[in-house]
Scaffold this motif. Sequence first.
Motif, PDB file in Angstrom:
ATOM      1  N   GLU A 191      -2.589   5.083   3.577  1.00 53.06           N
ATOM      2  CA  GLU A 191      -3.795   5.534   4.269  1.00 53.06           C
ATOM      3  C   GLU A 191      -3.858   7.053   4.391  1.00 53.06           C
ATOM      4  N   ASN A 192      -2.688   7.711   4.496  1.00 47.86           N
ATOM      5  CA  ASN A 192      -2.676   9.171   4.629  1.00 47.86           C
ATOM      6  C   ASN A 192      -2.636   9.885   3.272  1.00 47.86           C
ATOM      7  N   GLY A 193      -2.765   9.118   2.184  1.00 51.67           N
ATOM      8  CA  GLY A 193      -2.831   9.706   0.847  1.00 51.67           C
ATOM      9  C   GLY A 193      -1.512   9.861   0.124  1.00 51.67           C
ATOM     10  N   LYS A 194      -0.399   9.474   0.754  1.00 49.94           N
ATOM     11  CA  LYS A 194       0.907   9.576   0.103  1.00 49.94           C
ATOM     12  C   LYS A 194       0.969   8.588  -1.058  1.00 49.94           C
ATOM     13  N   ARG A 195       1.386   9.087  -2.229  1.00 50.14           N
ATOM     14  CA  ARG A 195       1.499   8.257  -3.428  1.00 50.14           C
ATOM     15  C   ARG A 195       2.955   7.871  -3.637  1.00 50.14           C
TER      16      ARG A 195
END
Length: 116
Positions: free
Chosen positions: A88-92
Amino acid sequence: MKYVAVSLVTATVVAVGGFAFVAVPRLLSTESSSTVGSTGAVSRTEVEKQVRENYSLPLVQEKPKSVSCAGGLKARQRDSVECTVVSENGKRQQIIVSVTKAQGNRVSYDYAVLEQ
């Protein structure tokens, strides 16, 4: 390429009659299973769906925002596919999804984080 297992465990030791028994429950399930389609494989769409529903990011147990896999899984043990999981926070996070068991029309597979 190195693999880092995703499962987290805790152990409980119970002593009975001088013997110690260790119970190790899995806190994060990293396994899914699917029915094989007419192609003899689990489709890319199904793999992505199962990862989205059953994979939790380590420690925070957060469901991914999105999952993208390079392909599906053939119904044979040790077949694998790489996927990208986005939180959700964009961490891949790069993971590998590997077949652990193929029996009849059921395929079980597990997830592991690819070390970067």
